[in-house]
Enzyme design. Structure first.
Site, PDB file in Angstrom:
ATOM      1  N   ASP A  74      72.427  13.587  71.210  1.00 26.93           N
ATOM      2  CA  ASP A  74      72.826  14.856  69.515  1.00 26.93           C
ATOM      3  C   ASP A  74      72.388  16.065  69.765  1.00 26.93           C
ATOM      4  O   ASP A  74      72.029  16.531  70.458  1.00 26.93           O
ATOM      5  CB  ASP A  74      72.013  13.720  68.776  1.00 26.93           C
ATOM      6  CG  ASP A  74      73.154  13.466  67.470  1.00 26.93           C
ATOM      7  OD1 ASP A  74      73.576  14.256  67.149  1.00 26.93           O
ATOM      8  OD2 ASP A  74      72.597  12.311  66.306  1.00 26.93           O
TER       9      ASP A  74
HETATM   10  C1  BGC Z   1      74.721  13.460  64.193  1.00 29.94           C
HETATM   11  C2  BGC Z   1      76.256  13.117  64.999  1.00 29.94           C
HETATM   12  C3  BGC Z   1      77.358  14.732  65.055  1.00 29.94           C
HETATM   13  C4  BGC Z   1      76.953  15.668  65.293  1.00 29.94           C
HETATM   14  C5  BGC Z   1      77.773  16.702  65.680  1.00 29.94           C
HETATM   15  C6  BGC Z   1      74.704  15.397  63.974  1.00 29.94           C
HETATM   16  O1  BGC Z   1      74.281  15.686  62.965  1.00 29.94           O
HETATM   17  O2  BGC Z   1      74.060  12.557  63.867  1.00 29.94           O
HETATM   18  O3  BGC Z   1      76.382  12.175  64.848  1.00 29.94           O
HETATM   19  O4  BGC Z   1      78.777  14.056  65.785  1.00 29.94           O
HETATM   20  O5  BGC Z   1      75.872  16.207  64.321  1.00 29.94           O
HETATM   21  O6  BGC Z   1      78.420  17.551  64.287  1.00 29.94           O
END
Ligand code: BGC
Length: 681
Positions: A221
Site C-alpha cells: 500500500d
Molecule cells: C489506499 C489504497 C490506494 C492507495 C493509492 C492508499 O492510501 O489505502 O487503497 O490504492 O492509497 O491511492
C-alpha cells in the site's frame, strides 16, 4: 539484467508507476485506483491532477452496492467493465477490488468493502477478479490483510487468533488467489502480530505463497513499507507510494542495492522479486503477444453501472403500500434533502472517480416524471464544526438541523401529493483514513424527516450511504424506507426506477444493521478501535450476524434482509442427490405476489453439538432467482462438504462428522424451513 535494473523495477518511480527496463523492452508497470472506477490521471510525481480532459470514467457503484446485489454474474460484468476501462487508460494493475471484511459498522472504508460475511465476500470477489484479468489487467486485491479499521491504520498491531483469521478474514483472499487467479495483492498498512504486513513473513511467504500457491506480485500500500531487508525477506515485491520525492531514497531503492552489495541480501532474493513481476507482465500480455485495448464509458459499461445499482437498492419497509409510486394518481412530488442533488463520485483518496456523468436522484425522478410538478427543497445541508487538524476529511459533523431549510421542506411537502426525503451520508463523512465516531445520522436529518412526515403522511425516506446508521427513529417515523448506496453514474436513474416500480427491489443487506452500536461485536467487546498501538479482535469468529445470532441480540435489520414489491414462498426443502464431496439441497420458490421479481434464497448451517464453539449459524450458499408473478421454480444448492469445516490450529480444517441443520432463509433472521442431515466426511 544488471542489479541496478532489477532494483529499479522494485520500487515506485512515480506516484503510480514502477520502472521497466527500456533496453530490454520491459515497459513501466502502471497502476491505477480504484474500486469505484478508474481514477483521474495525476501528475507522475505528485497528487495533483494531470489536467487531462480525456480521463473521465464510468463511476461504478461502490462495494456496498455491488455486494447488496448478491449477484455473482453482476460481479463478473462489473470486473470486466472496470478492467476494460483500466486498459483504455493504458493501465496494467487495477488497485481493486477492496475486500477487507467489515468488522465494525463505523469502519471508514466500509463503503468500498463488500460484507461482514466471508462467503458472500469471496463469492463476489472471485468473478470480479476473473472479469478484470480477462482484460489483460492485473487485479490488485487489497488490503492484505486483517486491515479492518482506519484509526491508527499505519501503526496499529492487530491481534487475532488463528481460527479467526482463517475462517473470517482470509477466505476472500484465498478465494481470489486460488479461484480468481489474482495476479497481484496489496500489502496493508497495519501490523499483524507485531510485524508490518509489507514484511510479514507469515502472511506473505507462508500463507499467501506457500499455502495458497500465489506466484504473482505483492505491491505495498502507498507508504506501507518500513524496512529494506525484512521486507525483501518477508515477501514484498514492489514498494509504492512514500512521500519522499527522491525515489532513490526509498527502502527498495538505494538501500536495497546496498544490502545486496554488502552481502546482507543475496541477489537471488532480488531475482525472485523480479521474476514475480515479469510473470505478471507476461500473463497480461505486456511483454509480447496481442494485448486488449479496452474501452471506456461505453453504453455497455453504463448498463453495468445501472444494473448493479438497480439490483443493490434495498427496500427496508413498505407499509400501506406507498410504494411503488403510481404515476396516474399523483400530480406533484416534494423532492427533499441534500442527497437528492449530491454527487458521490469524488472523495475518499483512491476511491474517487472523475465521473463522466452522475445522475442524481432528483435528475432521475425528473426524467421519469417529465409532466409532474417536482418541487425540490434542500432540507438539510452538510455542515461541519471547525476542525483543528486542518485537513479535509473525517470532519467533525454538526448534528444541528437548519430550521430555515426544514421549514422550506415542510412547505414543499404540504403542497405536494407525496414527499420523498433523500438523507444519509456523503464521501466526507465516510472516508478512507478515518473511522466514524458514531452511528448517528449527520446534519439533523432525523428532525427533518419527522417534520416532513408530520406535514405529509405520504412521505417516503431514501437513505444513501455506504455503511449502517442509526435508523431507529427514521424507521419508526416512516411507512416507506429505502436504502441506497454510493451508487455510481446511474444511481439516480436506478433509484427512480425502484420508486416507480419499473424495477422491483431485490437488494439484500450485506451487513447487519444494529439497533445500537454497543450491540455490534467489536463494540460489545470494547475492542474497536483498540489502543493507540494494539487492537485485539476479542469477538473472534463472531463477526456480524454470527455475533447477533449466537448472543440472541435482535438487530434493527438483519444481514441478508430486503423486501420486494411482490412476495415469495419457499417450500419443499429437502436433501437431494448428495455424495462424499458435496451436499445437494433442493427447494422450490414461488412468486406469490403481483409483479415479476427477484429473491435471494440463502442457506445457513448450524452445528449445535459441535465440539468447538461455533456461530449459531453460518451462510453456506445463496442463489438469486427471477420469477414472473405466480410462477414457481425448483432449484438446488450444492454445498461442498469441506465448507462445513472449522479451523483447528493443530489439525487445520476439520469437518466434524454428525448432524448438521440446514436452514433455507430469506435473511439471516427469516428462516423458512430447516432440515437435519448426517454428514460422514
Ligand atoms: C489506499 C489504497 C490506494 C492507495 C493509492 C492508499 O492510501 O489505502 O487503497 O490504492 O492509497 O491511492
Amino acid at each position: 539484467m544488471t542489479l541496478e535494473e532489477k532494483v529499479a523495477m522494485l520500487h515506485g518511480n512515480g506516484k503510480f508507476t514502477s520502472a521497466g527496463v527500456a533496453r530490454l523492452g520491459i515497459p513501466e508497470l502502471k497502476s491505477t485506483d480504484g474500486p469505484l472506477g478508474i481514477r483521474e490521471e495525476l501528475h507522475k510525481d505528485s497528487w495533483a491532477p494531470a489536467g487531462w480532459n480525456t480521463d473521465s470514467a464510468t463511476f461504478f457503484p461502490a462495494g456496498g452496492g455491488l455486494s447488496a446485489t448478491w449477484n455473482v454474474e453482476l460481479a463478473r460484468r462489473y470486473g470486466e467493465a472496470i478492467g476494460q476501462e483500466a486498459r483504455a487508460r493504458g493501465k496494467d494493475v487495477l488497485l481493486a477490488p477492496a475486500v477487507n471484511l467489515i468488522r465494525s459498522p463505523l469502519g471508514g472504508r466500509n463503503f468500498e468493502y463488500f460484507s461482514e460475511d466471508p462467503l458472500l465476500n469471496k463469492k463476489l470477489t472471485v468473478p470480479y477478479v476473473l472479469g478484470v484479468q480477462e482484460q489483460d489487467v492485473a487485479a490488485c486485491v487489497k488490503h492484505y490483510a486483517i486491515n479492518n479499521q482506519e484509526t491508527n491504520r499505519g501503526t496499529i498491531d492487530v491481534l487475532a487468533d488463528e481460527r479467526t483469521i482463517r475462517e473470517m478474514y482470509l477466505p476472500v483472499f484465498e478465494g481470489a488467489v486460488k479461484e480468481g487467479k489474482a495476479l497481484s495483492v496489496m500489502s496493508a498498512y497495519n501490523k499483524f502480530r507485531g510485524q508490518y504486513l509489507s514484511e510479514n513473513d507469515y502472511m506473505l511467504n507462508k500463507i499467501l505463497r506457500s499455502d495458497w500457491g500465489f506466484n504473482g506480485l505483492v505491491m505495498s500500500d502507498w507508504g506501507a513499507v518500513h524496512s529494506t531487508v525484512p521486507s525483501a525477506l518477508g515477501g514484498l515485491d514492489i514498494e509504492m507510494g512514500t512521500e519522499i520525492n527522491n525515489y532513490n531514497k526509498w527502502y527498495y531503492a538505494n538501500p536495497l542495492l546496498e544490502a545486496v552489495k554488502s552481502g546482507e541480501l543475496t541477489e537471488s532474493v532480488i531475482n525472485e522479486r523480479v521474476e514475480n513481476i515479469l510473470r505478471v507482465m507476461m500473463e497480461i500480455n505486456m511483454l509480447e503477444g496481442e494485448r486488449k485495448g479496452g474501452s471506456i464509458n461505453t453504453p455497455e459499461h453504463r448498463q453495468v453501472a445501472y444494473d448493479v445499482a438497480a439490483e443493490s437498492i434495498v427496500l427496508l419497509k413498505n407499509e400501506g403500500n406507498l410504494l411503488p409510486l403510481d404515476a396516474s394518481k399523483l400530480n406533484s412530488i416534494a423532492v427533499i434533502g441534500d442527497n437528492a442533488i449530491r454527487k458521490h463520485a469524488n472523495g475518499g483518496f483512491g476511491a474517487g472517480v472523475k465521473a463522466a456523468y452522475e445522475v442524481s436522484p432528483l435528475e432521475g425522478l425528473q426524467s421519469r416524471f417529465p409532466d409532474k410538478k417536482l418541487v425540490f427543497a434542500q432540507g438539510y445541508e452538510e455542515h461541519y464544526l471547525p476542525n483543528k487538524l486542518g485537513r479535509a476529511w473525517g470532519l467533525p459533523v454538526d448534528y444541528t438541523p437548519n430550521d430555515k431549510l426544514v421549514n422550506e421542506a415542510v412547505k414543499a411537502a404540504q403542497a405536494s401529493d407525496f414527499a420523498i426525503v433523500f438523507i444519509g451520508s456523503n464521501r466526507l463523512v465516510e472516508t478512507e483514513a478515518e473511522d466514524r465516531k458514531t452511528l448517528r445520522l449527520p446534519f439533523g436529518q432525523e428532525e427533518l424527516v419527522k417534520a416532513v412526515k408530520k406535514a405529509n403522511p405520504r412521505t417516503i425516506v431514501v437513505v444513501i450511504a455506504g455503511a449502517p446508521y442509526d435508523l431507529n427513529e427514521i424507521q419508526a417515523n416512516t411507512d416507506a424506507l429505502i436504502w441506497s448506496w454510493f451508487n455510481g453514474s446511474e444511481g439516480g436513474n436506478a433509484l427512480a426506477d425502484i420508486l416507480t416500480g419499473k424495477v422491483n427491489p431485490s437488494g439484500k443487506l450485506p451487513v447487519t444493521f444494529p439497533k445500537k452500536l454497543e450491540d455490534s461485536p467489536a463494540h460489545a467487546t470494547n475492542s474497536f478501535p483498540g489502543s493507540e498501538t494494539v487492537v485485539e479482535y476479542k469477538e473472534g469468529i463472531l463477526v456480524g450476524y454470527r455475533w447477533f445470532d449466537t448472543k440472541a441480540i435482535a438487530p434493527l435489520y438483519p444481514f441478508g434482509f430486503g423486501l420486494s414489491y411482490t412476495s415469495f414462498e419457499c417450500s419443499d426443502f429437502k436433501a437431494g442427490d448428495s455424495n462424499k464431496e458435496r451436499i445437494r439441497l433442493d427447494f422450490t420458490l414461488e412468486n406469490s405476489g403481483l409483479g415479476e421479481g427477484k429473491e435471494t434464497v440463502q442457506v445457513y448451517v448450524s452445528k449445535t453439538d459441535s465440539k468447538v464453539p461455533r456461530a449459531q449459524k453460518e451462510l453456506k450458499a445463496f442463489k438469486k432467482i427471477n420469477l414472473a408473478a405466480g410462477s414457481k421454480a425448483s432449484a438446488s444448492f450444492d454445498i461442498p462438504v469441506k465448507d462445513l469445516a472449522y479451523y483447528d490450529e493443530e489439525k487445520g480444517w476439520v469437518v466434524e462428522p454428525g448432524t448438521y441443520t440446514f436452514h433455507l432463509a430469506t435473511s439471516s433472521r427469516d428462516i423458512q424451513e430447516s432440515l437435519d442431515m448426517i454428514v460422514q466426511p
